[in-house]
Design an enzyme around this catalytic site. Structure first.
Site, PDB file in Angstrom:
ATOM      1  N   ARG A  78       0.896  -1.330   0.002  1.00  0.00           N
ATOM      2  CA  ARG A  78       0.108   0.005   0.098  1.00  0.00           C
ATOM      3  C   ARG A  78       1.027   1.325   0.117  1.00  0.00           C
ATOM      4  O   ARG A  78       0.311   2.421  -0.361  1.00  0.00           O
ATOM      5  CB  ARG A  78      -1.040   0.003   1.043  1.00  0.00           C
TER       6      ARG A  78
ATOM      7  N   TYR B 157      -8.799  14.505  -6.345  1.00  0.00           N
ATOM      8  CA  TYR B 157      -9.125  15.814  -5.654  1.00  0.00           C
ATOM      9  C   TYR B 157      -8.242  15.935  -4.571  1.00  0.00           C
ATOM     10  O   TYR B 157      -8.231  15.203  -3.566  1.00  0.00           O
ATOM     11  CB  TYR B 157     -10.637  15.956  -5.322  1.00  0.00           C
ATOM     12  N   PRO B 158      -8.141  16.969  -4.102  1.00  0.00           N
ATOM     13  CA  PRO B 158      -7.134  17.770  -2.994  1.00  0.00           C
ATOM     14  C   PRO B 158      -8.046  18.068  -1.700  1.00  0.00           C
ATOM     15  O   PRO B 158      -9.398  18.527  -2.123  1.00  0.00           O
ATOM     16  CB  PRO B 158      -6.352  18.753  -3.347  1.00  0.00           C
ATOM     17  N   MET B 159      -7.685  17.987  -0.732  1.00  0.00           N
ATOM     18  CA  MET B 159      -8.517  18.233   0.490  1.00  0.00           C
ATOM     19  C   MET B 159      -7.996  18.559   1.732  1.00  0.00           C
ATOM     20  O   MET B 159      -6.733  18.172   1.825  1.00  0.00           O
ATOM     21  CB  MET B 159      -9.678  17.090   0.797  1.00  0.00           C
ATOM     22  N   ASP B 160      -8.611  19.327   2.630  1.00  0.00           N
ATOM     23  CA  ASP B 160      -8.023  20.021   3.920  1.00  0.00           C
ATOM     24  C   ASP B 160      -9.118  19.267   5.072  1.00  0.00           C
ATOM     25  O   ASP B 160     -10.036  19.048   4.614  1.00  0.00           O
ATOM     26  CB  ASP B 160      -8.065  21.346   3.733  1.00  0.00           C
ATOM     27  N   LYS B 161      -8.661  19.292   6.294  1.00  0.00           N
ATOM     28  CA  LYS B 161      -9.455  19.259   7.496  1.00  0.00           C
ATOM     29  C   LYS B 161      -9.798  20.664   8.011  1.00  0.00           C
ATOM     30  O   LYS B 161      -8.798  21.378   8.059  1.00  0.00           O
ATOM     31  CB  LYS B 161      -8.642  18.415   8.533  1.00  0.00           C
TER      32      LYS B 161
ATOM     33  N   HIS C 122     -15.627   6.600   9.404  1.00  0.00           N
ATOM     34  CA  HIS C 122     -15.505   7.314   7.678  1.00  0.00           C
ATOM     35  C   HIS C 122     -14.961   6.277   6.684  1.00  0.00           C
ATOM     36  O   HIS C 122     -15.229   5.936   5.657  1.00  0.00           O
ATOM     37  CB  HIS C 122     -14.590   8.477   7.712  1.00  0.00           C
TER      38      HIS C 122
ATOM     39  N   SER D  75     -16.467  14.200   6.786  1.00  0.00           N
ATOM     40  CA  SER D  75     -16.630  15.124   5.585  1.00  0.00           C
ATOM     41  C   SER D  75     -17.519  16.367   5.715  1.00  0.00           C
ATOM     42  O   SER D  75     -17.247  17.510   5.449  1.00  0.00           O
ATOM     43  CB  SER D  75     -17.000  14.630   4.485  1.00  0.00           C
TER      44      SER D  75
END
Length: 248
Positions: A130, A144-148, A171, A222
């Site tokens: 992995r 896609y990029p993401m933030d918290k 999640h 999310s």
């Protein structure tokens, strides 16, 4: 100070998206276009040899929509090798007609919770597969990029470790329902790019992206803490499909 999560880190990742200058490409003679494609196909063969040696991986996709025309995703053991790939490609004739529209730099990431007490996780075959994956050759890709989120009471980084772990477990259970339909690779990008993570999904049925992401939006990770960047969806460009794609 809230306890930060520790990560296991694998190959470095580059998502490289480009738009084709079709008008300029048409100005070349047929022989010039064929020569440029022959050079590009030779470069793809070089990438294939790296993948066969399990020293990295790559995929190429045709982007659907107007954000780009082509998406490359590369995995390599070092950041310097990603830079070398980018530089070598930029020196090719074909690259003169491919305009950079977006890129994302990150590293394959797993939570340290996957490691068993007393073992070296980097020697565990399952974890290694992995951290150093051979990218799936599926029909479709979604990146896609993401933030918290870090706003007021909705600040992920003020939650205690136990609470974050419970939320992420819930999640993750949604994602497990799509096992066999969607392959997911998470890459960490804190300090490397504008967002904190990159999410790359692979599937043969493009509709599974919509179903998975929609369902996850209702999960608290999310709905309360997620911030998302642009989404890029592509259809696989095979080596056999290179000539037809660039034919004018």
């Amino acid at each position: 100070m809230v306890e930060p999560a520790q990560t296991l880190d694998g190959w470095y990742s580059l998502h490289d998206l480009r738009a084709m200058d079709w008008a300029a490409w048409k100005m070349l003679t047929s022989d010039e276009r064929q020569s440029a494609l022959h050079e590009f196909q030779g470069l793809m063969e070089k990438w294939n040899n790296v993948q066969k040696a399990e020293q990295g991986s790559h995929v190429v996709y045709k982007v659907i929509g107007q954000k780009a025309d082509i998406m490359f995703m590369f995995l390599r053991p070092t950041m310097a090798e990603l830079n070398d790939i980018e530089t070598e490609f930029n020196k090719t004739k074909l690259a003169e007609f491919l305009i950079p529209t977006y890129s994302y730099v990150s590293v394959v990431e797993l939570g340290s919770y996957m490691a068993k007490e007393g073992e070296d996780p980097y020697e565990n075959p399952h974890i290694r597969s992995r951290l150093y994956p051979i990218l799936p050759q599926t029909d479709y890709i979604c990146f896609y990029p993401m933030d918290k989120r870090r706003q007021g009471d909705d600040n992920w980084y003020r939650l205690e470790m136990d609470e974050r772990s419970k939320l992420m477990y819930s999640h993750g259970m949604i994602g497990r329902q799509y096992a066999g339909k969607v392959k997911q690779i998470i890459t960490g990008s804190v300090g490397f790019d504008d967002y904190e993570w990159g999410v790359t999904l692979f599937a043969d049925d493009v509709l599974q992206f919509k179903k998975l992401i929609y369902e996850m939006r209702f999960d608290e990770v999310s709905s309360r803490y997620g911030e998302f960047g642009s989404f890029f969806v592509g259809h696989r460009l095979t080596e056999e499909g290179v000539s037809p794609f660039f034919h004018v």
